[in-house]
Structure formats: structure tokens, C-alpha cells
Design a protein around this motif. Structure first.
Motif, PDB file in Angstrom:
ATOM      1  N   TYR A 389      68.450  85.387  57.203  1.00  0.00           N
ATOM      2  CA  TYR A 389      68.999  85.034  55.895  1.00  0.00           C
ATOM      3  C   TYR A 389      69.166  83.521  55.757  1.00  0.00           C
ATOM      4  O   TYR A 389      69.033  82.960  54.662  1.00  0.00           O
ATOM      5  CB  TYR A 389      70.335  85.736  55.671  1.00  0.00           C
ATOM      6  CG  TYR A 389      70.778  85.720  54.226  1.00  0.00           C
ATOM      7  CD1 TYR A 389      70.208  86.599  53.306  1.00  0.00           C
ATOM      8  CD2 TYR A 389      71.733  84.815  53.776  1.00  0.00           C
ATOM      9  CE1 TYR A 389      70.580  86.577  51.968  1.00  0.00           C
ATOM     10  CE2 TYR A 389      72.122  84.791  52.438  1.00  0.00           C
ATOM     11  CZ  TYR A 389      71.549  85.673  51.540  1.00  0.00           C
ATOM     12  OH  TYR A 389      71.913  85.650  50.217  1.00  0.00           O
ATOM     13  N   ASN A 390      69.404  82.835  56.874  1.00  0.00           N
ATOM     14  CA  ASN A 390      69.600  81.381  56.836  1.00  0.00           C
ATOM     15  C   ASN A 390      68.311  80.610  56.591  1.00  0.00           C
ATOM     16  O   ASN A 390      68.350  79.393  56.367  1.00  0.00           O
ATOM     17  CB  ASN A 390      70.241  80.911  58.145  1.00  0.00           C
ATOM     18  CG  ASN A 390      71.677  81.393  58.289  1.00  0.00           C
ATOM     19  OD1 ASN A 390      72.356  81.658  57.297  1.00  0.00           O
ATOM     20  ND2 ASN A 390      72.152  81.504  59.527  1.00  0.00           N
ATOM     21  N   LEU A 391      67.170  81.308  56.604  1.00  0.00           N
ATOM     22  CA  LEU A 391      65.905  80.626  56.333  1.00  0.00           C
ATOM     23  C   LEU A 391      65.764  80.225  54.870  1.00  0.00           C
ATOM     24  O   LEU A 391      64.910  79.403  54.528  1.00  0.00           O
ATOM     25  CB  LEU A 391      64.732  81.527  56.732  1.00  0.00           C
ATOM     26  CG  LEU A 391      64.582  81.829  58.229  1.00  0.00           C
ATOM     27  CD1 LEU A 391      63.397  82.755  58.473  1.00  0.00           C
ATOM     28  CD2 LEU A 391      64.425  80.540  59.030  1.00  0.00           C
ATOM     29  N   GLY A 392      66.555  80.846  54.006  1.00  0.00           N
ATOM     30  CA  GLY A 392      66.567  80.416  52.619  1.00  0.00           C
ATOM     31  C   GLY A 392      65.864  81.355  51.649  1.00  0.00           C
ATOM     32  O   GLY A 392      65.193  82.315  52.040  1.00  0.00           O
ATOM     33  N   GLU A 393      66.021  81.047  50.376  1.00  0.00           N
ATOM     34  CA  GLU A 393      65.598  81.926  49.284  1.00  0.00           C
ATOM     35  C   GLU A 393      64.099  82.168  49.258  1.00  0.00           C
ATOM     36  O   GLU A 393      63.633  83.278  49.016  1.00  0.00           O
ATOM     37  CB  GLU A 393      66.052  81.305  47.961  1.00  0.00           C
ATOM     38  CG  GLU A 393      65.856  82.199  46.767  1.00  0.00           C
ATOM     39  CD  GLU A 393      66.459  81.586  45.505  1.00  0.00           C
ATOM     40  OE1 GLU A 393      65.859  81.783  44.432  1.00  0.00           O
ATOM     41  OE2 GLU A 393      67.501  80.924  45.605  1.00  0.00           O
ATOM     42  N   GLU A 394      63.320  81.124  49.516  1.00  0.00           N
ATOM     43  CA  GLU A 394      61.862  81.264  49.433  1.00  0.00           C
ATOM     44  C   GLU A 394      61.349  82.241  50.499  1.00  0.00           C
ATOM     45  O   GLU A 394      60.525  83.117  50.220  1.00  0.00           O
ATOM     46  CB  GLU A 394      61.199  79.897  49.620  1.00  0.00           C
ATOM     47  CG  GLU A 394      59.684  79.924  49.398  1.00  0.00           C
ATOM     48  CD  GLU A 394      59.074  78.533  49.442  1.00  0.00           C
ATOM     49  OE1 GLU A 394      57.878  78.442  49.801  1.00  0.00           O
ATOM     50  OE2 GLU A 394      59.788  77.556  49.144  1.00  0.00           O
ATOM     51  N   ALA A 395      61.862  82.131  51.718  1.00  0.00           N
ATOM     52  CA  ALA A 395      61.440  83.022  52.797  1.00  0.00           C
ATOM     53  C   ALA A 395      61.879  84.456  52.510  1.00  0.00           C
ATOM     54  O   ALA A 395      61.137  85.412  52.774  1.00  0.00           O
ATOM     55  CB  ALA A 395      62.024  82.543  54.123  1.00  0.00           C
ATOM     56  N   ILE A 396      63.072  84.598  51.955  1.00  0.00           N
ATOM     57  CA  ILE A 396      63.589  85.933  51.650  1.00  0.00           C
ATOM     58  C   ILE A 396      62.755  86.597  50.568  1.00  0.00           C
ATOM     59  O   ILE A 396      62.422  87.784  50.656  1.00  0.00           O
ATOM     60  CB  ILE A 396      65.075  85.842  51.231  1.00  0.00           C
ATOM     61  CG1 ILE A 396      65.930  85.470  52.440  1.00  0.00           C
ATOM     62  CG2 ILE A 396      65.556  87.153  50.616  1.00  0.00           C
ATOM     63  CD1 ILE A 396      67.359  85.143  52.098  1.00  0.00           C
ATOM     64  N   GLU A 397      62.385  85.848  49.534  1.00  0.00           N
ATOM     65  CA  GLU A 397      61.584  86.418  48.446  1.00  0.00           C
ATOM     66  C   GLU A 397      60.210  86.860  48.950  1.00  0.00           C
ATOM     67  O   GLU A 397      59.731  87.954  48.610  1.00  0.00           O
ATOM     68  CB  GLU A 397      61.417  85.393  47.327  1.00  0.00           C
ATOM     69  CG  GLU A 397      60.654  85.956  46.130  1.00  0.00           C
ATOM     70  CD  GLU A 397      60.533  84.954  44.983  1.00  0.00           C
ATOM     71  OE1 GLU A 397      59.845  85.284  43.993  1.00  0.00           O
ATOM     72  OE2 GLU A 397      61.115  83.866  45.082  1.00  0.00           O
ATOM     73  N   ALA A 398      59.584  86.037  49.785  1.00  0.00           N
ATOM     74  CA  ALA A 398      58.273  86.401  50.318  1.00  0.00           C
ATOM     75  C   ALA A 398      58.379  87.649  51.195  1.00  0.00           C
ATOM     76  O   ALA A 398      57.522  88.543  51.135  1.00  0.00           O
ATOM     77  CB  ALA A 398      57.699  85.231  51.126  1.00  0.00           C
ATOM     78  N   PHE A 399      59.442  87.711  51.969  1.00  0.00           N
ATOM     79  CA  PHE A 399      59.614  88.857  52.863  1.00  0.00           C
ATOM     80  C   PHE A 399      59.911  90.128  52.073  1.00  0.00           C
ATOM     81  O   PHE A 399      59.435  91.213  52.417  1.00  0.00           O
ATOM     82  CB  PHE A 399      60.734  88.577  53.864  1.00  0.00           C
ATOM     83  CG  PHE A 399      60.861  89.635  54.916  1.00  0.00           C
ATOM     84  CD1 PHE A 399      59.943  89.721  55.950  1.00  0.00           C
ATOM     85  CD2 PHE A 399      61.889  90.549  54.870  1.00  0.00           C
ATOM     86  CE1 PHE A 399      60.051  90.704  56.918  1.00  0.00           C
ATOM     87  CE2 PHE A 399      62.010  91.530  55.830  1.00  0.00           C
ATOM     88  CZ  PHE A 399      61.080  91.605  56.860  1.00  0.00           C
ATOM     89  N   SER A 400      60.691  90.021  51.005  1.00  0.00           N
ATOM     90  CA  SER A 400      60.999  91.202  50.199  1.00  0.00           C
ATOM     91  C   SER A 400      59.734  91.782  49.591  1.00  0.00           C
ATOM     92  O   SER A 400      59.598  93.012  49.457  1.00  0.00           O
ATOM     93  CB  SER A 400      62.022  90.869  49.115  1.00  0.00           C
ATOM     94  OG  SER A 400      61.479  89.978  48.157  1.00  0.00           O
TER      95      SER A 400
END
Length: 443
Positions: A389-400
Motif C-alpha cells: 500500500y505504501n507504493l502509492g496510488e499509481e501502483a495500486i491502480e495498476a495492480f487492481s
């Protein structure tokens, strides 16, 4: 799944390993006694069988069981509280019931003999998981009207283990007692096992060095092989699946042996069938359908051809452990928690299996179903691990989007995937609440 066995302990070899011919003869004798007994002692069953023109003498073989009508959960609610009893109330020594979240609660009654039988079933179950009188059993199932805690308690006591009746909740105390008392066996729901693991991690407890856990006996809710792997890794133990229903008896109706190739049904006590959930037609060996159970020996409140709503299949091939009882495979879901999304049948267990493939995610999720512009929409909310989660919004969106793709491959429908911060999905001390269906609110 089949593992190299960690032990081969059997509680009652004469009962659990009897020949198939002996088992069938015992089942038939107990079935005929049961039908005669309920016909005389139960107004409910006598009326039901009279309406279907059935008399006890009609039951001459195990196949004749199919002549009998099903019993369903609404029968229990409609006859609340005591109308399904087959013994006088003075012979009933314990009452359990469901939480009653939908209508009247479902009651389960026990005579002294019923409790003795239940203790024996649970002793078989604990022994199947490798428990002996040298173990310390930490019971985190809820005690009270829920059958889990007291059922596990009775089985542990029957085996002779040192029993710690903790119940659920107060996670820090759970961690302290697990360490201080040196528990070797943990009994709770699989979701609560992960809550305990999470609480230990937050306290900085290194489980392999400070816990002595060897075995876990987990049930009361569906769980996947992926969740098993997660529990075994985080708690450093061997996880066993146990099955039961409060209205049938409680935990111990079926349990895994150390080969983990299905759950052995205590079929000298319970007669299993698999039916087509839509037509009620009996299905053959290996075919997947709804599990139906008949309580062959229950005195206070026997249930005959009770529709469990659980989806599975029966396995009749011999098990290497030596037990000759029929096994059923891990539940694929339930007919009554199955979601129908745009005409597609969706089980939460399918979604869980996908989510737990990803090491970036915690095994905590919630399914939100709603109707938008007359179309069903499924949203999957799942927690991320801290470091991810600490990787940030861009990484989370790509992973989702990656998770969304995998779910589409499994379900053949599109879903919305929302990755939420760690520890934001409410934890449960008992059965985890996984589904919020808002479609009913929009009707």
C-alpha cells in the motif's frame, strides 16, 4: 490435495475402519429404527409422512431413503421452538440455537446420549488432526448458543487434552495465552486464525520461535486452499478442515484426516446424499451437488434428508488412512450464499481463491453487490499489505486492474476491484461477514 501424513492416529478403529458391508448394515438398521421412532414420537414427521403415504415398513433398504421428503431450514423456523422434538422436554439437557438474524432462530436440542455421541464425534475429529492427551488445546470458537466452542471443548476433554476455553475476542490476551500456556492445537474459524496471526504480527511476536502450535482445526465457514496455505505459513501449523451444522449436531459431522484428501463424514451417525439443488434428483458418486444429511442416531431432534445448502461431491474411493467412511470434498459454496450476478452463479470461495494468489493482498475482503441503472454490479474490496500500500496510488491502480482481469477469467463477468488500506475491513471473532447485497434495498 493430499499430503504426506504427519501421523496416523485413529480414535475408534472398530467404528471408523469397519468393513463397507458392516457399515451399510449398521446404517440400514439405524435408518429403520429412526423412521419407526419419528413416526411414533414426532407429530411433525408423522403428519409429513402420512401426507406422502409413507409408513416405516416402506423402508427396507438404504435406497428407500429416496422415498422420503426433504426437511429444510424453514421447517425448523416454522416449528420453533420445540415442535420438532422427538423426546419430552424433561429429557432435553441442552438447547443451542442460531443467532436469529433472519426471522426466528433455528433450535437444536440434545439429550444426554446426544451429547455423549457429539463428544465421541469430536474426539474422533481431534484425534484425526493428531491431538492426544499430551496436547494443550486453545479453543477460540465462540462459547454459548453457537455450537462451536462447546463442541470443541467436549471433544478436547474426551481426548484428555489440556483445554483452554478462551472463546473469541480480546486478541492481545489470545496471543499472551497461546504463548504462556504453550498451546499446541488451535481451534477456531479460519478467518479468526488469520486475525490472531495479524494481531501477533502487530505485537511483534515471532510465531515460530514463541508459539508451540502444531495443529489447527478450523471450520464454521467456507475457506479455500489458498487460505489454508496462508494460515499454515503465518501460524506455523498444519491446518485441518472440520464441518458441522448447529441444527444437525454441531462441529464434528466431518473432518479431514492427515492425508487432507477430503473430509470423512461420520457416516455411522449421518447418512449423506448429493442431490441436484434445482430438481432434488439424487446424483451419482463424484457428481457435484447439494449435500443432504440424515441424522441416524440423534434422539432429541433428528433431521431426515436435511438440505444443508452446501455444494460438494462425495468420494467413495478408499482412503490411505484406513477409515472406510465416505468423504466429501471442500465445499464449493452454498446455494443460499451463491450470488447471481447478471445471470452468472458466483460463489465467494471462487473470489477468495483468486485474491489469495497475490502476496500483495491480505486475506481480508468484502463483496458489495448493488443494482445500478437496472444492472447488477459486483465490487470486491480487499486489503493491501502495508509494504504494498505504501507504493502509492499509481501502483495500486495498476495492480487492481490485474486482479480485475484475473477475476474476469474466473467468473466471466466484470467486477470493480477496490484495494483498501490495511486493517480497514472489519474483523470478525466468529464467522466472517463477506457479502453485503444492496439489491434488496432497491426493490
Amino acid at each position: 490435495m493430499s499430503k504426506k501424513p504427519s501421523h496416523n492416529l485413529i480414535w475408534d478403529r472398530s467404528a471408523e475402519c469397519m468393513s463397507l458391508s458392516e457399515r451399510k448394515e449398521l446404517q440400514l438398521n439405524r435408518l429403520r429404527d429412526l423412521i419407526e421412532r419419528v413416526y411414533v414420537q414426532s407429530p411433525f414427521y408423522r403428519k409429513l409422512y402420512t401426507e406422502h403415504q409413507i409408513k416405516p415398513q416402506n423402508i427396507r433398504s438404504l435406497e428407500d431413503l429416496q422415498q422420503l421428503p426433504f426437511t429444510v431450514k424453514s421447517d425448523l423456523r416454522d416449528n420453533y421452538p420445540f415442535e420438532l422434538f422427538c423426546t419430552p422436554l424433561k429429557e432435553v439437557v441442552r438447547l443451542h440455537c442460531s443467532s436469529g438474524t433472519t426471522g426466528k432462530p433455528v433450535v437444536s436440542a440434545f439429550t444426554k446420549n446426544d451429547l455423549d455421541m457429539w463428544s465421541e464425534m469430536m474426539a474422533r475429529s481431534f484425534t484425526s488432526a493428531g491431538t492426544t492427551n499430551r496436547d494443550v488445546v486453545h479453543v477460540s470458537y465462540g462459547y454459548g448458543l453457537f455450537t462451536g466452542g462447546l463442541g470443541a471443548d467436549m471433544g478436547s476433554l474426551r481426548v484428555g487434552a489440556s483445554t483452554v476455553p478462551v472463546s473469541g475476542g480480546l486478541n492481545n490476551r489470545q496471543i499472551m495465552l497461546l504463548e504462556d500456556f504453550g498451546a499446541t492445537v488451535l481451534a477456531c474459524t479460519p478467518s479468526y486464525a488469520l486475525v490472531i496471526a495479524e494481531a501477533a504480527a502487530q505485537l511483534g511476536v515471532d510465531i515460530p520461535s514463541r508459539f508451540r502450535l502444531r495443529t489447527g482445526i478450523f471450520g464454521a465457514e467456507p475457506w479455500t486452499e489458498e487460505m489454508r496455505a496462508e494460515i499454515e505459513e503465518k501460524l506455523n501449523l498444519e491446518a485441518y478442515d472440520i464441518f458441522g451444522m448447529g441444527e444437525i449436531m454441531g462441529p464434528g459431522v466431518a473432518v479431514e484426516c492427515p492425508y487432507h484428501n477430503g473430509m470423512h463424514i461420520q457416516d455411522d451417525y449421518f447418512l449423506p446424499e448429493i442431490i441436484d439443488p434445482d430438481t432434488g434428483e439424487l446424483l451419482g458418486p463424484g457428481e457435484q451437488g447439494e449435500l443432504v444429511l440424515t441424522t441416524l442416531t440423534k434422539e432429541a431432534m433428528p433431521l431426515i434428508r436435511y438440505r444443508t445448502r452446501d455444494i460438494t461431491r462425495l468420494e467413495y474411493e478408499p482412503c490411505p488412512c484406513g477409515r472406510t467412511s465416505v468423504r466429501f470434498h471442500k465445499l464449493a459454496g452454498r446455494t443460499d450464499d451463491m450470488l447471481i450476478i447478471r445471470g452468472v452463479n458466483v460463489f465467494p470461495s471462487q473470489i477468495e481463491g483468486v485474491l489469495l494468489r497475490f502476496e500483495e493482498l491480505e486475506p481480508q475482503y468484502l463483496l458489495m453487490v448493488e443494482r445500478v441503472n437496472n444492472l447488477d454490479r459486483l465490487e470486491v474490496l480487499v486489503e493491501a499489505k502495508d509494504e504494498f500500500y505504501n507504493l502509492g496510488e499509481e501502483a495500486i491502480e495498476a495492480f487492481s486492474n490485474k486482479v480485475k482481469h484475473e477475476l474476469h477469467q474466473m467468473l466471466y463477468i466484470s467486477t470493480k476491484v477496490t484495494i483498501v488500506p490495511p486493517r480497514t475491513i472489519q474483523r470478525s471473532e466468529g464467522k466472517a461477514k463477506r457479502i453485503i447485497d444492496k439489491r434488496k434495498e432497491s426493490i
